[in-house]
Design a protein around this motif. Structure first.
Motif, PDB file in Angstrom:
ATOM      1  N   GLY A   1       0.798  -1.221   0.000  1.00 17.47           N
ATOM      2  CA  GLY A   1       0.000   0.000   0.000  1.00 17.47           C
ATOM      3  C   GLY A   1       0.826   1.263   0.000  1.00 17.47           C
ATOM      4  O   GLY A   1       0.378   2.313  -0.444  1.00 17.47           O
ATOM      5  N   CYS A   2       2.071   1.168   0.479  1.00 11.67           N
ATOM      6  CA  CYS A   2       2.922   2.359   0.572  1.00 11.67           C
ATOM      7  C   CYS A   2       3.689   2.622  -0.716  1.00 11.67           C
ATOM      8  O   CYS A   2       4.331   3.665  -0.854  1.00 11.67           O
ATOM      9  CB  CYS A   2       3.903   2.208   1.729  1.00 11.67           C
ATOM     10  SG  CYS A   2       5.084   0.861   1.479  1.00 11.67           S
ATOM     11  N   GLY A   3       3.674   1.655  -1.647  1.00 10.25           N
ATOM     12  CA  GLY A   3       4.485   1.805  -2.845  1.00 10.25           C
ATOM     13  C   GLY A   3       5.938   1.461  -2.609  1.00 10.25           C
ATOM     14  O   GLY A   3       6.812   1.890  -3.365  1.00 10.25           O
ATOM     15  N   ALA A   4       6.223   0.711  -1.546  1.00  5.80           N
ATOM     16  CA  ALA A   4       7.594   0.326  -1.179  1.00  5.80           C
ATOM     17  C   ALA A   4       8.475   1.559  -1.012  1.00  5.80           C
ATOM     18  O   ALA A   4       9.589   1.624  -1.505  1.00  5.80           O
ATOM     19  CB  ALA A   4       8.178  -0.631  -2.213  1.00  5.80           C
ATOM     20  N   LEU A   5       7.972   2.539  -0.279  1.00  8.80           N
ATOM     21  CA  LEU A   5       8.655   3.818  -0.132  1.00  8.80           C
ATOM     22  C   LEU A   5      10.025   3.676   0.535  1.00  8.80           C
ATOM     23  O   LEU A   5      11.038   4.165   0.018  1.00  8.80           O
ATOM     24  CB  LEU A   5       7.776   4.780   0.677  1.00  8.80           C
ATOM     25  CG  LEU A   5       8.333   6.182   0.909  1.00  8.80           C
ATOM     26  CD1 LEU A   5       8.524   6.893  -0.416  1.00  8.80           C
ATOM     27  CD2 LEU A   5       7.385   6.969   1.810  1.00  8.80           C
ATOM     28  N   CYS A   6      10.100   3.011   1.680  1.00  9.66           N
ATOM     29  CA  CYS A   6      11.375   2.923   2.401  1.00  9.66           C
ATOM     30  C   CYS A   6      12.439   2.142   1.634  1.00  9.66           C
ATOM     31  O   CYS A   6      13.577   2.608   1.507  1.00  9.66           O
ATOM     32  CB  CYS A   6      11.150   2.334   3.797  1.00  9.66           C
ATOM     33  SG  CYS A   6      10.297   3.476   4.925  1.00  9.66           S
ATOM     34  N   PRO A   7      12.130   0.947   1.097  1.00 13.76           N
ATOM     35  CA  PRO A   7      13.152   0.245   0.319  1.00 13.76           C
ATOM     36  C   PRO A   7      13.643   1.035  -0.891  1.00 13.76           C
ATOM     37  O   PRO A   7      14.799   0.897  -1.294  1.00 13.76           O
ATOM     38  CB  PRO A   7      12.437  -1.042  -0.115  1.00 13.76           C
ATOM     39  CG  PRO A   7      11.420  -1.274   0.948  1.00 13.76           C
ATOM     40  CD  PRO A   7      10.932   0.107   1.312  1.00 13.76           C
ATOM     41  N   ALA A   8      12.784   1.879  -1.458  1.00 11.17           N
ATOM     42  CA  ALA A   8      13.204   2.691  -2.607  1.00 11.17           C
ATOM     43  C   ALA A   8      14.310   3.668  -2.227  1.00 11.17           C
ATOM     44  O   ALA A   8      15.057   4.135  -3.091  1.00 11.17           O
ATOM     45  CB  ALA A   8      12.010   3.452  -3.178  1.00 11.17           C
ATOM     46  N   TYR A   9      14.433   3.977  -0.928  1.00 13.37           N
ATOM     47  CA  TYR A   9      15.489   4.875  -0.445  1.00 13.37           C
ATOM     48  C   TYR A   9      16.542   4.132   0.368  1.00 13.37           C
ATOM     49  O   TYR A   9      17.250   4.716   1.184  1.00 13.37           O
ATOM     50  CB  TYR A   9      14.870   6.001   0.387  1.00 13.37           C
ATOM     51  CG  TYR A   9      14.120   7.000  -0.458  1.00 13.37           C
ATOM     52  CD1 TYR A   9      14.782   8.089  -1.030  1.00 13.37           C
ATOM     53  CD2 TYR A   9      12.765   6.830  -0.733  1.00 13.37           C
ATOM     54  CE1 TYR A   9      14.099   8.983  -1.833  1.00 13.37           C
ATOM     55  CE2 TYR A   9      12.075   7.729  -1.532  1.00 13.37           C
ATOM     56  CZ  TYR A   9      12.751   8.803  -2.081  1.00 13.37           C
ATOM     57  OH  TYR A   9      12.073   9.700  -2.885  1.00 13.37           O
ATOM     58  N   GLY A  10      16.624   2.818   0.148  1.00 14.52           N
ATOM     59  CA  GLY A  10      17.677   2.026   0.767  1.00 14.52           C
ATOM     60  C   GLY A  10      17.435   1.637   2.203  1.00 14.52           C
ATOM     61  O   GLY A  10      18.355   1.161   2.883  1.00 14.52           O
ATOM     62  N   ARG A  11      16.214   1.821   2.700  1.00 14.06           N
ATOM     63  CA  ARG A  11      15.890   1.459   4.076  1.00 14.06           C
ATOM     64  C   ARG A  11      14.983   0.233   4.093  1.00 14.06           C
ATOM     65  O   ARG A  11      14.228  -0.002   3.166  1.00 14.06           O
ATOM     66  CB  ARG A  11      15.183   2.614   4.796  1.00 14.06           C
ATOM     67  CG  ARG A  11      16.016   3.875   4.891  1.00 14.06           C
ATOM     68  CD  ARG A  11      15.233   5.004   5.518  1.00 14.06           C
ATOM     69  NE  ARG A  11      14.066   5.360   4.712  1.00 14.06           N
ATOM     70  CZ  ARG A  11      13.263   6.381   4.999  1.00 14.06           C
ATOM     71  NH1 ARG A  11      13.486   7.118   6.063  1.00 14.06           N
ATOM     72  NH2 ARG A  11      12.229   6.655   4.219  1.00 14.06           N
ATOM     73  N   GLY A  12      15.050  -0.519   5.175  1.00 10.47           N
ATOM     74  CA  GLY A  12      14.162  -1.655   5.318  1.00 10.47           C
ATOM     75  C   GLY A  12      12.752  -1.201   5.645  1.00 10.47           C
ATOM     76  O   GLY A  12      12.536  -0.125   6.207  1.00 10.47           O
ATOM     77  N   CYS A  13      11.777  -2.032   5.308  1.00 11.77           N
ATOM     78  CA  CYS A  13      10.375  -1.736   5.614  1.00 11.77           C
ATOM     79  C   CYS A  13      10.155  -1.821   7.120  1.00 11.77           C
ATOM     80  O   CYS A  13      10.646  -2.728   7.790  1.00 11.77           O
ATOM     81  CB  CYS A  13       9.476  -2.747   4.892  1.00 11.77           C
ATOM     82  SG  CYS A  13       7.743  -2.709   5.382  1.00 11.77           S
ATOM     83  N   TYR A  14       9.385  -0.868   7.669  1.00 14.00           N
ATOM     84  CA  TYR A  14       9.098  -0.816   9.096  1.00 14.00           C
ATOM     85  C   TYR A  14       7.732  -1.417   9.453  1.00 14.00           C
ATOM     86  O   TYR A  14       7.340  -1.393  10.616  1.00 14.00           O
ATOM     87  CB  TYR A  14       9.134   0.637   9.589  1.00 14.00           C
ATOM     88  CG  TYR A  14      10.504   1.254   9.558  1.00 14.00           C
ATOM     89  CD1 TYR A  14      11.403   1.068  10.597  1.00 14.00           C
ATOM     90  CD2 TYR A  14      10.910   2.028   8.478  1.00 14.00           C
ATOM     91  CE1 TYR A  14      12.671   1.637  10.569  1.00 14.00           C
ATOM     92  CE2 TYR A  14      12.172   2.602   8.426  1.00 14.00           C
ATOM     93  CZ  TYR A  14      13.046   2.399   9.477  1.00 14.00           C
ATOM     94  OH  TYR A  14      14.300   2.961   9.446  1.00 14.00           O
ATOM     95  N   GLY A  15       7.012  -1.909   8.474  1.00 11.98           N
ATOM     96  CA  GLY A  15       5.734  -2.560   8.763  1.00 11.98           C
ATOM     97  C   GLY A  15       4.582  -1.612   9.006  1.00 11.98           C
ATOM     98  O   GLY A  15       3.647  -1.952   9.739  1.00 11.98           O
ATOM     99  N   CYS A  16       4.592  -0.426   8.377  1.00 16.80           N
ATOM    100  CA  CYS A  16       3.555   0.584   8.628  1.00 16.80           C
ATOM    101  C   CYS A  16       2.145   0.097   8.301  1.00 16.80           C
ATOM    102  O   CYS A  16       1.173   0.554   8.912  1.00 16.80           O
ATOM    103  CB  CYS A  16       3.833   1.844   7.810  1.00 16.80           C
ATOM    104  SG  CYS A  16       5.449   2.571   8.072  1.00 16.80           S
TER     105      CYS A  16
END
Length: 280
Positions: free
Chosen positions: A212-227
């Protein structure tokens, strides 16, 4: 009465036009939350303009002080149930609403405030408030669905505006919302994002988190936080050893799983405290 052609007439002989159908009513309510999901709705400016002829906003205090009484065709509820007053209010909202949709991590999973579920609320109130006897709160922060029937749950912290518009238009059209139930990993692949876990060993909850987030965090090199909370079929028993492999100890895994959807991941791993799995 009818005339010779089958049409209706008034007593004076003129034709009476059929009444104009009233557009369905939309109501937005807030319980214990930060208002972020309501702000997402306000940010849908262009999309809302397209809906203005099809729906009438009857109750939305974040946008207007004008309030129409119920019943309502569609109610959106943000926030978790954290007080006895919340529990009573959500029952009233349900009674006035044809369809009830919960929006955001607080309303669907108890939110960050559900961290109280793992602690002593009385101890918190004594530490924070000068007069804890004035505080009327519940020992837990629970999703709306724990108290009343919910027609649809829209996840996220905050929710995605595209998914929100899809939910509203779906109920107006009399169909079910087309919201995916797969994981964030699908979104990474769709946008061509290199897997941060495979490429860099970065701890990431993407494989078990609802899209649902569009994989926002991984797109900037961060792991997903489970929002967006757990996906439709999360395999946490396989996920936790990977988090251990990528450098997280039991306490760090527990903290990662207890964030925006504090209790949701624990609920899909019954009987096993987060971080307690052995590596295989």
């Amino acid at each position: 009465m009818t005339d010779g052609s089958g049409g209706t007439t008034s007593g004076g002989g003129g034709t009476t036009a059929p009444p104009t159908p009233r557009p369905p009513t939309l109501a937005v309510f807030k319980l214990a939350s930060c208002d972020g999901c309501q702000l997402t709705l306000l940010d849908c400016e262009d999309e809302l303009l397209a809906l203005t002829g099809r729906v009438r906003i009857a109750h939305f205090l974040e946008a207007s002080s004008a309030v129409e009484p119920g019943p309502y065709d569609l109610a959106l509820v943000e926030g978790s149930v954290t007080t006895p007053a919340d529990a009573a209010r959500v029952r009233e909202i349900r009674a006035q609403s044809r369809f009830l949709v919960t929006i955001g991590a607080c309303a669907t999973a108890g939110g960050i405030q559900a961290l109280r579920d793992f602690a002593d609320v009385e101890e918190f109130t004594r530490a924070v408030y000068a007069r804890p006897d004035y505080i009327d709160t519940l020992a837990t922060s629970t999703p709306v669905a724990a108290h009343v029937y919910v027609d649809f749950e829209l996840r996220g912290c905050p929710i995605d505006r595209g998914q929100l518009i899809e939910v509203i238009t779906a109920f107006l059209a009399g169909r079910g919302p087309d919201v995916p139930n797969h994981s964030v990993c699908f979104e990474c692949k769709r946008r061509g994002t290199v897997c941060v876990t495979v490429a860099h060993g970065t701890p990431c909850l993407g494989p078990v988190t609802h899209a649902g987030c569009g994989a926002l965090c991984p797109a900037y090199g961060r792991g997903c936080y489970g929002c967006f909370g757990p996906s439709g079929s999360p395999n946490l028993r396989a996920m936790i050893p990977l988090l251990h492999r990528d450098g997280l100890d039991d306490r760090a895994v527990e903290r990662l799983l207890r964030t925006f959807n504090a209790t949701a991941f624990a609920e899909v791993l019954p009987g096993t405290p987060p971080g307690a799995e052995e590596e295989t």
